[in-house]
Scaffold this active site. Structure first.
Site, mmCIF file in Angstrom:
data_model
loop_
_atom_site.group_PDB
_atom_site.id
_atom_site.type_symbol
_atom_site.label_atom_id
_atom_site.label_comp_id
_atom_site.label_asym_id
_atom_site.label_seq_id
_atom_site.Cartn_x
_atom_site.Cartn_y
_atom_site.Cartn_z
ATOM 1 N NE ARG A 198 -0.696 -0.296 5.003
ATOM 2 C CZ ARG A 198 -1.405 -0.614 6.087
ATOM 3 N NH1 ARG A 198 -2.697 -0.864 5.977
ATOM 4 N NH2 ARG A 198 -0.839 -0.690 7.273
ATOM 5 C CD GLU A 199 4.901 0.945 3.350
ATOM 6 O OE1 GLU A 199 6.062 0.875 2.892
ATOM 7 O OE2 GLU A 199 4.593 0.499 4.473
ATOM 8 N NE ARG A 254 2.388 -4.442 7.584
ATOM 9 C CZ ARG A 254 3.315 -3.572 7.976
ATOM 10 N NH1 ARG A 254 3.190 -2.299 7.668
ATOM 11 N NH2 ARG A 254 4.365 -3.968 8.674
ATOM 12 C CG ASN A 271 10.538 -5.266 6.555
ATOM 13 O OD1 ASN A 271 11.564 -5.822 6.162
ATOM 14 N ND2 ASN A 271 10.564 -4.131 7.249
ATOM 15 C CD GLU A 397 8.783 3.633 7.556
ATOM 16 O OE1 GLU A 397 7.832 4.033 6.837
ATOM 17 O OE2 GLU A 397 8.895 2.457 7.955
#
Length: 436
Positions: A198-199, A254, A271, A397
């Site tokens: 989703r990133e 995710r 992750n 991030e």
């Protein structure tokens, strides 16, 4: 499928009933199309102490699961962001109020942002088709990215090649771009984006950086020095199944899309699946959790493919894994509070990277070890890299700090990528100048 993630399994159902329920959910999802998040909100809570953090963690374990943490409960100094489904808002807000947990609303209606994002993509796609071009300031689907990769490699074959390193759980190709000026088994730098599907800002940043490398080589003396000595490998879509699913069904997915016999929640947090403190704090044994670690380290083909490739290569000197959001540059360890042997060097390098990033658009990042800056996280890629002898291992991030969260507008792609590039170049230059 979002329903199984939110609610887990329904107690009291036989295996046959459970399968029937899940099949019905699947049929409904297909019939309805994408998961709708109308009325869902993102709430921010700033816990004052460990007791309040524990109360927030309890929300994730309730059945049905009431929240999806975007920034999980870590320490009192860090805000907690959580998506709350519209149907759960009254009970969650009452829970927070009853325990003296003040909250603010970061996103009033998630679906409004999703609709804006979808409209912007459709507009960009029409423009790209009419001009036969590719927009580096837009978000793209998996098929569009893979098509761009083929064209990109064909146009810049003197510097770029495409490597197929494996297949995903759903049998999609796992692709890596190699930037090289020639020479066998040279020292190398690894960069991956999109391990959490989703990133989207991370995939877009990986694409922009790839284009930047070919455009800047020959003009940028620092980059030229790096590529004349080292190779750069970029995996833009580290989680292809999950990424495809964010476009077809659930924008906020995710994990990957793997399944196991007898387990009805889908997906593993890629992750949390690495052989580095696997199964420890900051990972979850519950298959319905967003941080589910998987049945065993490297059980997921997407992780195993990277491990096999990096191990087989044997000469990687830096590994940088790019995530969103929170605006941080971090280094190992995530699974331990113990400082790594070259902690001071990594601290100073992260500091320099953040300074270089800040000079581009004035955006403030924080830096430090993962476990002391963000939270404890076990089974993560950069810890594995460091333990495997890759001295310069970092986790980014990207933007922002919560106004949009995972739904960063496309207008911020290029500025985010520009500043990230300067931080990356700082780390790559240091790696070049400090061979080992």
């Amino acid at each position: 499928m979002q329903g199984t993630q939110r609610g887990g399994l329904v107690p009291g159902l036989s295996p046959l009933d459970r399968r029937t329920l899940l099949f019905c959910n699947f049929i409904l999802a297909v019939a309805w199309g994408q998961v709708n998040f109308t009325g869902d909100q993102v709430l921010r809570v700033l816990a004052k102490n460990e007791k309040q953090l524990s109360l927030l963690r309890d929300l994730e374990t309730q059945k049905p699961q009431k929240v999806d943490f975007w920034r999980g409960p870590a320490r009192p100094s860090l805000p907690v962001d959580m998506r709350v489904p519209f149907s759960e808002l009254p009970s969650v807000k009452a829970y927070l109020k009853s325990h003296g947990l003040a909250y603010s609303i970061m996103i009033k209606d998630i679906q409004v942002l999703l609709d804006e994002e979808r409209d912007a993509m459709a507009k960009s796609r029409r423009l790209e088709r009419s001009t036969n071009s590719f927009s580096y300031s837009s978000y793209h689907t998996l098929d569009e990215i893979y098509s761009w990769i083929d064209n990109f490699v064909a146009e810049h074959s003197n510097l770029v090649s495409k490597i197929h390193i494996g297949k995903s759980f759903e049998n999609r190709s796992i692709l890596v771009l190699k930037f090289s000026t020639g020479g066998p088994n040279r020292p190398a730098i690894w960069i991956d984006t999109g391990i959490h599907s989703r990133e989207w800002i991370t995939h877009a940043t990986g694409i922009w950086i790839s284009q930047k490398i070919v455009n800047a080589y020959g003009k940028d003396h620092v980059l030229k020095r790096i590529l004349n000595t080292m190779d750069i490998f970029i995996e833009i879509v580290t989680n292809p199944d999950g990424f495809a699913f964010t476009h077809s069904m659930n924008r906020l997915w995710r994990k990957n899309k793997s399944s196991q016999p007898g387990i009805f929640c889908i997906g593993v947090d890629l992750n949390r699946n690495w052989k580095a403190g696997f199964g420890g704090n900051g990972s979850n044994k519950n298959p319905c959790s967003e941080t589910y670690r998987g049945p065993a380290p490297e059980s997921e083909p997407e992780v195993a493919a990277i491990v096999d490739f990096i191990t087989g290569h044997g000469n990687f000197k830096a590994m940088i894994s790019i995530h969103s959001y929170s605006q941080m540059v971090m280094y190992p360890y995530g699974h331990s509070l113990e400082p790594v042997p070259n902690h001071e060097e990594l601290f100073n390098l992260a500091k320099d990277a953040v300074k270089a990033l800040n000079k581009v658009h004035g955006i403030q990042y924080i830096f430090g070890s993962i476990s002391t800056t963000l939270y404890s996280a076990s089974g993560i890629s950069v810890d594995w890299a460091y333990d495997s002898g890759i001295k310069y291992a970092f986790s980014f991030e990207l933007r922002d700090t919560g106004q949009y969260g995972f739904l960063l507008p496309a207008s911020q792609i290029v500025p985010t990528a520009e500043e990230t590039w300067m931080a990356l170049q700082t780390i790559m230059k240091h790696t070049l100048n400090h061979p080992y």
